[in-house]
Scaffold this motif. Structure first.
Motif, mmCIF file in Angstrom:
data_model
loop_
_atom_site.group_PDB
_atom_site.id
_atom_site.type_symbol
_atom_site.label_atom_id
_atom_site.label_comp_id
_atom_site.label_asym_id
_atom_site.label_seq_id
_atom_site.Cartn_x
_atom_site.Cartn_y
_atom_site.Cartn_z
ATOM 1 N N GLY A 1 1.058 4.038 -3.110
ATOM 2 C CA GLY A 1 0.052 5.265 -2.968
ATOM 3 C C GLY A 1 1.071 6.370 -3.343
ATOM 4 N N SER B 1 -9.067 -0.913 2.842
ATOM 5 C CA SER B 1 -8.036 -1.050 4.048
ATOM 6 C C SER B 1 -8.476 0.478 4.946
ATOM 7 C CB SER B 1 -6.933 -0.722 3.539
ATOM 8 O OG SER B 1 -6.500 -1.921 2.818
ATOM 9 N N ILE C 1 0.842 -1.092 -0.137
ATOM 10 C CA ILE C 1 0.151 -0.075 -0.062
ATOM 11 C C ILE C 1 0.945 1.338 0.231
ATOM 12 C CG2 ILE C 1 -1.604 1.357 1.509
ATOM 13 C CD1 ILE C 1 -2.820 -1.328 2.331
ATOM 14 N N SER D 1 -6.913 7.086 3.099
ATOM 15 C CA SER D 1 -7.670 6.642 1.744
ATOM 16 C C SER D 1 -7.808 7.950 1.085
ATOM 17 C CB SER D 1 -8.775 5.821 2.149
ATOM 18 O OG SER D 1 -9.756 6.575 2.764
ATOM 19 N N SER E 1 -3.574 6.467 -0.193
ATOM 20 C CA SER E 1 -3.586 5.068 -0.857
ATOM 21 C C SER E 1 -4.440 4.986 -2.058
ATOM 22 C CB SER E 1 -4.046 4.085 0.130
ATOM 23 O OG SER E 1 -5.422 4.280 0.626
ATOM 24 N N GLN E 2 -4.078 4.122 -2.919
ATOM 25 C CA GLN E 2 -4.820 4.097 -4.341
ATOM 26 C C GLN E 2 -6.262 3.665 -3.946
ATOM 27 O OE1 GLN E 2 -3.918 5.226 -7.078
ATOM 28 N NE2 GLN E 2 -1.700 5.851 -6.248
ATOM 29 N N TYR F 1 -7.243 0.062 -2.671
ATOM 30 C CA TYR F 1 -7.029 -0.238 -1.399
ATOM 31 C C TYR F 1 -8.015 0.635 -0.326
ATOM 32 C CZ TYR F 1 -2.678 -2.331 -3.220
ATOM 33 O OH TYR F 1 -1.733 -3.002 -3.784
ATOM 34 N N ILE G 1 -1.377 6.416 6.549
ATOM 35 C CA ILE G 1 -1.817 5.924 5.286
ATOM 36 C C ILE G 1 -3.155 6.419 5.362
ATOM 37 C CG2 ILE G 1 -2.514 4.097 3.799
ATOM 38 C CD1 ILE G 1 0.331 3.847 5.837
#
Length: 579
Positions: free
Chosen positions: A118, A138, A114, A150, A131-132, A135, A148
């Motif tokens: 990202g 997550s 991740i 989203s 993050s992409q 993911y 991290i």
């Protein structure tokens, strides 16, 4: 240190310490103290079983006997017994450890994937990673120095999530989770570790939620944010559905009173008890040295005094013994004696054939004892009888030589208890008694020439001879501070009720329990010549009245003669020729 007992003690410590946390501290709002307690208990559980408590064990030197048996030895094949249960348990443990290790590595690789995929934004204290979208499930979380987030959280809820995750990063909460996961790989079978992880995760979230200024808005945000994100086992997840209820409950909980911090001091007695019960023992042997104890005055004393008769005259060659020790002596020509290394509170016993036995409790360690012996003569002797007694004692003078120190064998009672084997036929017949055995002790303390002086039965007599012949070196007798050879007589007691007891019980018998009546006499050093002839002709006159035979009782150190009633005198004196 053996591995299995050590690891078992470590796991027991974890269970005990977690039980203390659950009972005493889990409802408190001292979150930093709770985190410190959980981490400290995890680490100290490895240290406590590794500690060694030194314990001194007193070892008493005792004489032993070795019996060498000869015979035919039959050697056969030994078939090894394979323990399949141990192999099965080992296989189950390895399978569990491998599975946990694979799961841990997989979780770490997923986080790394991740982070690599990202968008990374370097910051001063951390590194922000967006993050992409693949993911997205997550959610947002922190791992070490990476935060991290989203895409959806970055666009809609960045500020509360950023504040929350910064607490995790600054306080290094990820290291706590990694420590638990590594321990779970090795000790996956211990449920206490799973409870430890849950308690640490709760504490981390409580610490992060504590930074919220508006509790109502923050609790409302947590409820609206709930969306079933998939959590990772090695990260500090912002949202965890299983923790949501406890987080909201702790947000609204009143702060614990400051004085309750004193409850954490209860950890000290728990630690002390764990050390006493779980620490390894290192036994250090300490040989008992009576001379050293007497030198430093730790329970042993010196006893001295004088032994006299009723008229105040000194008594020589009186045997003096003490309870609880094998130290003994005899009085010198002035009636004085002195013995060292005597236990406090023992009983002194004075024995002389011309006097009654005397016993006294030793109460004063530095006092000089004046012991008066009472005569045991039943009647006075006439002048002629005293003269005859003196002639007899003169012929037996060699058996009364005084000794400066009697021969001795340290641990004699234990030696007899360990060596004696009661004959089976004697047990069936119920035969008991005392076997009197005499033996020669030379100037080097070597025992030889054992003979039965007074026996009970042949099998008991043979067993007594076997015990004497197996005896180690004795401490030789001394005269004028030089070792001398003596003939020693000892009684060996045979008692079915006692001799059939276990060896550990028989070894606890007090000194002298197995027979302590001992007689010494000088060893023969040359031919006896005409000794028997002289003893015969010493009795030069026999006095017979009528046809009544004489009744004469001879005892060592005295002679007592009993005469019949007066009657008609008949001169039947027999004059023996002079030499």
């Amino acid at each position: 240190m053996e591995a299995l007992p050590y690891l078992l003690k470590v796991n027991i410590c974890w269970v005990v310490f977690y039980g203390c946390y659950w009972l005493l501290f889990r409802k408190h709002t001292f979150f930093m103290l709770n985190r410190a307690y959980l981490l400290f208990s995890l680490i100290v559980s490895f240290i406590i079983p590794a500690l060694e408590l030194q314990q001194t064990v007193s070892v008493v030197e005792s004489a032993g006997a070795a019996v060498i048996a000869t015979g035919t030895v039959i050697v056969g094949e030994v078939t090894p017994n394979t323990n399949y249960t141990a192999y099965l348990l080992l296989a189950c443990y390895c399978a569990g450890a491998i599975s946990m290790a694979i799961a841990l590595i997989k979780a770490i690789l997923q986080v790394c994937q991740i982070v690599r995929s990202g968008i990374s934004v370097p910051m001063q204290e951390y590194q922000l990673v967006i993050s992409q979208r693949q993911y997205a499930r997550s959610g947002s979380f922190s791992f070490l120095k990476w935060m991290i987030i989203s895409n959806d959280d970055y666009e809609q809820n960045f500020e509360p999530i950023f504040t929350h995750e910064m607490v995790h990063i600054r306080q290094w909460h990820t290291l706590d989770i990694l420590l638990i996961e590594i321990l779970k790989v090795l000790f996956w079978f211990n449920p206490a570790l799973w409870l430890y992880k849950r308690a640490l995760q709760d504490t981390h979230e409580f610490l992060a939620d504590e930074q919220a200024t508006d509790r109502d808005n923050y609790a409302t945000f947590l409820l609206t944010y709930a969306k079933g994100a998939i959590s990772s086992s090695v990260t500090n997840q912002f949202f965890n559905a299983s923790l949501l209820k406890r987080r909201i409950h702790m947000i609204y909980r009143n702060r614990t009173a400051a004085w309750l911090r004193g409850k954490y001091l209860l950890l000290l007695p728990v630690l002390a008890l764990a050390v006493v019960l779980m620490a390894a023992r290192k036994y250090v042997s300490e040989e008992r040295n009576t001379e050293t104890k007497n030198k430093y005055g730790t329970g042993l004393i010196s006893v001295k005094g004088i032994v006299t008769d009723e008229s105040g005259l000194p008594v020589t060659n009186a045997a003096i013994t003490f309870s609880g020790t094998y130290e003994s002596t005899v009085t010198n020509t002035t009636g004085n004696f002195e013995v060292n290394n005597i236990p406090r509170g023992s009983t002194i016993t004075v024995i002389h054939d011309d006097f009654l036995r005397y016993t006294q409790k030793i109460r004063k360690p530095n006092a000089e004892y004046h012991i008066r012996l009472k005569s045991n003569a039943k009647q006075l002797l006439t002048k002629q009888e005293r003269s005859a007694a003196k002639r007899m004692l003169a012929g037996n003078e060699s058996s009364r030589i005084p000794l400066d120190r009697w021969p001795g064998l340290p641990g004699r009672s234990n030696f007899i208890a360990m060596t004696l084997k009661y004959p089976e036929q004697a047990i069936l017949d119920g035969v008991e008694g005392h076997v009197s055995v005499s033996f020669h002790i030379d100037t080097a303390g070597i025992v030889s020439d054992a003979k039965i002086e007074k026996g009970v039965r042949k099998d008991l007599d043979n067993e007594a001879l076997r015990i004497v012949r197996m005896m180690p070196r004795w401490r030789p007798a001394e005269k004028n501070f030089k070792p001398v050879a003596v003939r020693y007589t000892m009684n060996i007691a045979f008692n079915i009720a006692v001799d059939t007891l276990p060896l550990a019980v028989r070894q606890t018998a007090p000194p002298g329990f197995w027979g302590n009546r001992s007689i010494y006499s000088p060893a023969k050093t040359g031919p006896i010549g005409d000794k028997l002839v002289r003893e015969l002709f010493e009795k030069s006159v026999l006095d017979l009245r009528d046809s009544t035979p004489p009744t004469t009782k001879l005892q060592r150190f005295r002679i007592a003669m009993y005469r019949p009633l007066p009657g008609k005198m008949v001169d039947m004196r027999i004059k023996l020729p002079k030499k």
